[in-house]
Scaffold this active site. Structure first.
Site, PDB file in Angstrom:
ATOM      1  N   MET A  31       0.858  -1.199   0.000  1.00 11.72           N
ATOM      2  CA  MET A  31       0.000   0.000   0.000  1.00 11.72           C
ATOM      3  C   MET A  31       0.889   1.243   0.000  1.00 11.72           C
ATOM      4  O   MET A  31       0.435   2.343   0.331  1.00 11.72           O
ATOM      5  CB  MET A  31      -0.945  -0.016   1.199  1.00 11.72           C
ATOM      6  CG  MET A  31      -1.928  -1.190   1.112  1.00 11.72           C
ATOM      7  SD  MET A  31      -3.475  -0.921   1.960  1.00 11.72           S
ATOM      8  CE  MET A  31      -2.917  -0.748   3.630  1.00 11.72           C
ATOM      9  N   GLY A  32       2.162   1.075  -0.343  1.00  7.74           N
ATOM     10  CA  GLY A  32       3.055   2.226  -0.474  1.00  7.74           C
ATOM     11  C   GLY A  32       3.620   2.697   0.843  1.00  7.74           C
ATOM     12  O   GLY A  32       3.602   1.976   1.832  1.00  7.74           O
ATOM     13  N   LEU A  34       6.779   3.161   1.390  1.00  3.91           N
ATOM     14  CA  LEU A  34       7.690   2.025   1.513  1.00  3.91           C
ATOM     15  C   LEU A  34       8.807   2.286   2.523  1.00  3.91           C
ATOM     16  O   LEU A  34       9.443   3.340   2.500  1.00  3.91           O
ATOM     17  CB  LEU A  34       8.294   1.706   0.138  1.00  3.91           C
ATOM     18  CG  LEU A  34       7.265   1.425  -0.967  1.00  3.91           C
ATOM     19  CD1 LEU A  34       7.970   1.151  -2.286  1.00  3.91           C
ATOM     20  CD2 LEU A  34       6.351   0.266  -0.585  1.00  3.91           C
ATOM     21  N   HIS A  38       9.449  -3.255   3.417  1.00  8.35           N
ATOM     22  CA  HIS A  38       8.991  -3.487   2.038  1.00  8.35           C
ATOM     23  C   HIS A  38      10.191  -3.751   1.120  1.00  8.35           C
ATOM     24  O   HIS A  38      10.128  -4.609   0.238  1.00  8.35           O
ATOM     25  CB  HIS A  38       8.268  -2.252   1.483  1.00  8.35           C
ATOM     26  CG  HIS A  38       7.003  -1.889   2.189  1.00  8.35           C
ATOM     27  ND1 HIS A  38       6.895  -0.773   2.980  1.00  8.35           N
ATOM     28  CD2 HIS A  38       5.793  -2.498   2.202  1.00  8.35           C
ATOM     29  CE1 HIS A  38       5.657  -0.692   3.447  1.00  8.35           C
ATOM     30  NE2 HIS A  38       4.970  -1.725   3.007  1.00  8.35           N
TER      31      HIS A  38
HETATM   32  O1  PAF Z   1      -0.088  -5.674   3.502  1.00  4.64           O
HETATM   33  C1  PAF Z   1      -0.524  -4.770   2.764  1.00  4.64           C
HETATM   34  O2  PAF Z   1       0.150  -3.749   2.530  1.00  4.64           O
HETATM   35  C2  PAF Z   1      -1.915  -4.905   2.163  1.00  4.64           C
HETATM   36  O3  PAF Z   1      -2.793  -5.501   3.046  1.00  4.64           O
HETATM   37  C3  PAF Z   1      -1.909  -5.635   0.810  1.00  4.64           C
HETATM   38  C4  PAF Z   1      -1.456  -7.065   0.946  1.00  4.64           C
HETATM   39  C5  PAF Z   1      -1.008  -4.898  -0.161  1.00  4.64           C
HETATM   40  C6  PAF Z   1      -3.332  -5.648   0.233  1.00  4.64           C
HETATM   41  O4  PAF Z   1      -3.819  -4.368   0.054  1.00  4.64           O
END
Ligand code: PAF
Length: 293
Positions: A31-32, A34, A38
């Site tokens: 969901m960005g 980062l 991530h």
């Molecule tokens: O973990 C996340 O960031 C979100 O739940 C995902 C897996 C990208 C789904 O929107």
């Protein structure tokens, strides 16, 4: 790095990549906003795939509170820069209208019974239906060979594995351990919403998990009584540190069911509010005389 906002572009690019049949495609859904957690997933995806695609989409379907959705940090330019530096091949960053077109069957949800209503699912009704729905859509659009997720969202990881098994998605789910700050706090986009004072107290959550697990292991012969005292002590300590505890619970690591005598692969999961910010964390552990670490 190709930046794609349109679902059709993603389908076309994925097809183009896989036309050369030696190419495996790894997806990292995010969901960005980062952070290093991530980026570790992206590096793993780089190892697993010839091509790496990262999605950045703040999925409205998985937010149970509009204020939480509105406050979710959006930093697309900085995210794109970080991903380009890691050699990512494609960034898919649709807006909500692109992922859920108006007039489309917007009530469709992927529901994984059982696991989606426990713990995090009980506190945030509909949350995991939103997660499963968007991840299923991403799998269908991207058709990845491998998808990489963080173990910090342990219940989410188990839910996605259950969905992949139930619906026969031809994708391998890979996962990486939680990345932590030096003081133990699990990295999360939500940490940036903590005040400096709350940020100082936040590592107490991980310390409490650690202490509960250490205490349970010492009492490995007296299950399940062994669990209740350390959990009560940790809940108390967290309360004194200003946390509002939502849950602190030991579960079976595979399906998050209540542990039964003889279960050895367990996970301690916690969610708590601190300074108006919801933090989650977990610690998996082997239990009992014959359990590995
Ligand atoms: O973990 C996340 O960031 C979100 O739940 C995902 C897996 C990208 C789904 O929107």
């Amino acid at each position: 790095m190709r930046i794609l906002r349109d679902r059709r572009q993603v389908v076309a690019l994925s097809r183009e990549w896989r036309r050369r049949d030696t190419q495996t495609l790894a997806l990292v859904p995010t969901m960005g906003n980062l952070h290093e957690g991530h980026l570790a997933l992206v590096r793993r995806a780089r190892e697993r795939g010839d091509r790496v695609l990262v999605s950045v989409f703040v999925n409205p379907l998985q937010f149970d509170r509009p204020d939480d959705l509105a406050a979710y940090p959006r930093t697309l330019e900085a995210d794109a820069q970080k991903l380009a530096e890691l050699g990512v091949d494609g960034l898919f960053c649709p807006d909500a209208g692109e992922m859920y077109p108006e007039g489309g069957p917007s009530e469709v949800r992927v529901v994984i019974p059982g696991i989606s209503t426990l713990l995090e699912g009980a506190s945030r009704p509909g949350h995991f239906d939103g997660v499963a729905t968007v991840v299923a859509k991403l799998f269908n659009l991207v058709q990845p060979d491998v998808a990489v997720f963080g173990q910090k969202d342990y219940q989410q990881l188990r839910l996605i594995e259950a969905m992949v098994a139930a619906l026969d998605f031809p994708v391998v789910i890979d996962s990486l351990p939680t990345v932590r700050a030096d003081d133990g706090l699990a990295l999360s986009s939500r940490n940036s919403r903590l005040s400096p004072q709350a940020r100082e107290r936040a590592p107490e959550l991980y310390r409490s998990l650690y202490d509960v697990v250490a205490a349970c292991k010492l009492e490995a012969d007296s299950w399940p009584a062994a669990f209740s005292e350390p959990i009560a002590a940790a809940a108390d300590r967290l309360g004194q540190a200003g946390f509002h505890l939502d849950y602190l619970s030991i579960r079976r690591a595979d399906d998050l069911g209540e542990p039964q005598p003889g279960d050895t692969d367990l996970v301690l999961l916690a969610a708590a509010w601190l300074d108006g910010v919801r933090l989650i964390d977990n610690l998996r552990f082997g239990y009992g005389k014959f359990a590995g670490e």
